[in-house]
Design an enzyme around this catalytic site. Structure first.
Site, PDB file in Angstrom:
ATOM      1  N   ASN A  58      33.569  37.083  51.647  1.00  0.00           N
ATOM      2  CA  ASN A  58      33.812  37.356  50.235  1.00  0.00           C
ATOM      3  C   ASN A  58      32.469  37.550  49.528  1.00  0.00           C
ATOM      4  O   ASN A  58      31.500  36.839  49.800  1.00  0.00           O
ATOM      5  CB  ASN A  58      34.682  36.280  49.560  1.00  0.00           C
ATOM      6  N   GLU A  60      31.202  37.788  45.795  1.00  0.00           N
ATOM      7  CA  GLU A  60      31.582  37.619  44.382  1.00  0.00           C
ATOM      8  C   GLU A  60      30.590  38.319  43.459  1.00  0.00           C
ATOM      9  O   GLU A  60      29.555  38.839  43.907  1.00  0.00           O
ATOM     10  CB  GLU A  60      31.698  36.118  44.075  1.00  0.00           C
ATOM     11  N   CYS A  69      37.325  40.139  48.581  1.00  0.00           N
ATOM     12  CA  CYS A  69      37.667  39.108  49.558  1.00  0.00           C
ATOM     13  C   CYS A  69      37.120  39.476  50.937  1.00  0.00           C
ATOM     14  O   CYS A  69      36.882  40.653  51.243  1.00  0.00           O
ATOM     15  CB  CYS A  69      39.185  38.971  49.675  1.00  0.00           C
ATOM     16  N   GLU A  71      38.629  39.521  53.808  1.00  0.00           N
ATOM     17  CA  GLU A  71      39.525  40.360  54.617  1.00  0.00           C
ATOM     18  C   GLU A  71      39.333  41.842  54.287  1.00  0.00           C
ATOM     19  O   GLU A  71      39.254  42.697  55.174  1.00  0.00           O
ATOM     20  CB  GLU A  71      40.997  40.001  54.351  1.00  0.00           C
ATOM     21  N   CYS A 102      45.074  36.620  49.939  1.00  0.00           N
ATOM     22  CA  CYS A 102      45.667  36.881  48.619  1.00  0.00           C
ATOM     23  C   CYS A 102      46.593  38.105  48.694  1.00  0.00           C
ATOM     24  O   CYS A 102      46.604  38.838  49.682  1.00  0.00           O
ATOM     25  CB  CYS A 102      44.572  37.103  47.577  1.00  0.00           C
ATOM     26  N   CYS A 105      44.905  41.523  49.381  1.00  0.00           N
ATOM     27  CA  CYS A 105      44.524  41.683  50.794  1.00  0.00           C
ATOM     28  C   CYS A 105      45.749  41.949  51.658  1.00  0.00           C
ATOM     29  O   CYS A 105      45.711  42.774  52.569  1.00  0.00           O
ATOM     30  CB  CYS A 105      43.788  40.451  51.292  1.00  0.00           C
TER      31      CYS A 105
HETATM   32  N1  THU Z   1      39.083  34.729  49.016  1.00  0.00           N
HETATM   33  C1  THU Z   1      38.917  35.453  50.150  1.00  0.00           C
HETATM   34  O1  THU Z   1      37.857  36.035  50.406  1.00  0.00           O
HETATM   35  N2  THU Z   1      39.957  35.503  51.029  1.00  0.00           N
HETATM   36  C2  THU Z   1      41.093  34.781  50.913  1.00  0.00           C
HETATM   37  O2  THU Z   1      41.937  34.836  51.803  1.00  0.00           O
HETATM   38  C3  THU Z   1      41.314  33.931  49.740  1.00  0.00           C
HETATM   39  C4  THU Z   1      40.312  34.063  48.654  1.00  0.00           C
HETATM   40  C5  THU Z   1      37.936  34.597  48.120  1.00  0.00           C
HETATM   41  C6  THU Z   1      37.998  35.325  46.805  1.00  0.00           C
HETATM   42  C7  THU Z   1      37.025  34.525  45.964  1.00  0.00           C
HETATM   43  O3  THU Z   1      35.706  34.984  46.230  1.00  0.00           O
HETATM   44  C8  THU Z   1      37.148  33.104  46.499  1.00  0.00           C
HETATM   45  O4  THU Z   1      37.750  33.236  47.783  1.00  0.00           O
HETATM   46  C9  THU Z   1      37.979  32.188  45.631  1.00  0.00           C
HETATM   47  O5  THU Z   1      39.198  32.759  45.323  1.00  0.00           O
END
Ligand code: THU
Length: 156
Positions: A58, A60, A69, A71, A102, A105
Site C-alpha cells: 500500500n 498512501e 492498496c 493488491e 477492500c 480491490c
Molecule cells: N489496505 C490494503 O493495502 N489492502 C487491504 O487489503 C486492506 C487495506 C491499505 C489501505 C490503506 O493504506 C491502509 O491499508 C489502511 O486502510
C-alpha cells in the site's frame, strides 16, 4: 524478492511456489509499505501462470483517497509487465484476523483470472478463497455492450 522462475522449484498445478512461499513474498514486500497515515502496512504477492511473482504494497498519500492498496499495486505491476493470467495472490497484514481486501480491490481482482487468493496475517492465520467468493454477483465485462475491435492495439 525470490523470482519463481529461477528458484528451480517443481511445477504443481501451474504453480511453482507453495502457498507459504508466496505468503513469504507478500510479507517481505510488506516491509516496503508506505503507510505513514494509517500505520497499517500491507504486502501482496501475485504469482503469474508463467511463474513470476509481482509484489505490491500500500502506498498512501497526504491526500488520503489518492493512496493505493497493496493488491491493486501488485496487479498493476504485473499487468504493466504483460501478465494477465494468475495462479495465486497472497495478501498479508498485521491484522487480528486474515487481511481481507477492500471492495475496490475485490472488483479489480475480478478483471483477470486468478485461481486462488490467500489471505493471511502476521500471526500465521491463512484463509484460501476464490475471487468469486470474495465478490459474489460481481459486475464484469459481460454486462457491457459488445464493442467492435477497431483499435490497432488489442486490449484483451
Ligand atoms: N489496505 C490494503 O493495502 N489492502 C487491504 O487489503 C486492506 C487495506 C491499505 C489501505 C490503506 O493504506 C491502509 O491499508 C489502511 O486502510
Amino acid at each position: 524478492m525470490p523470482r519463481a522462475s529461477v528458484r528451480g522449484l517443481s511445477w504443481k498445478e501451474g504453480s511453482i511456489l507453495t502457498d507459504d512461499e508466496l505468503i513469504a513474498c507478500a510479507a517481505a514486500a510488506r516491509a516496503r509499505a508506505y503507510a505513514p497515515y494509517s500505520g497499517f502496512a500491507v504486502g501482496a504477492a501475485l504469482l503469474t501462470e508463467s511463474g513470476r511473482v509481482y509484489e505490491g504494497v500500500n502506498v498512501e498519500n497526504a491526500s488520503y483517497p489518492v493512496g493505493i492498496c497493496a493488491e491493486r499495486a501488485a496487479l498493476a505491476a504485473a499487468v504493466s509487465h504483460g501478465e494477465r493470467r494468475f495462479a495465486a495472490l497472497a495478501v498479508i497484514a498485521d491484522s487480528p484476523d486474515v487481511c481481507a481486501p477492500c471492495g475496490m480491490c475485490r472488483q479489480m481482482l475480478m478483471e483477470f483470472p486468478i485461481r486462488r487468493i490467500l489471505l493471511a496475517n502476521t500471526a500465521g492465520a491463512v484463509r484460501v478463497m476464490t475471487p468469486a467468493e470474495l465478490l459474489p454477483c460481481a459486475f464484469g465485462a459481460a454486462a457491457l455492450p459488445a464493442k467492435e475491435e477497431s483499435d490497432e492495439i488489442s486490449h484483451r
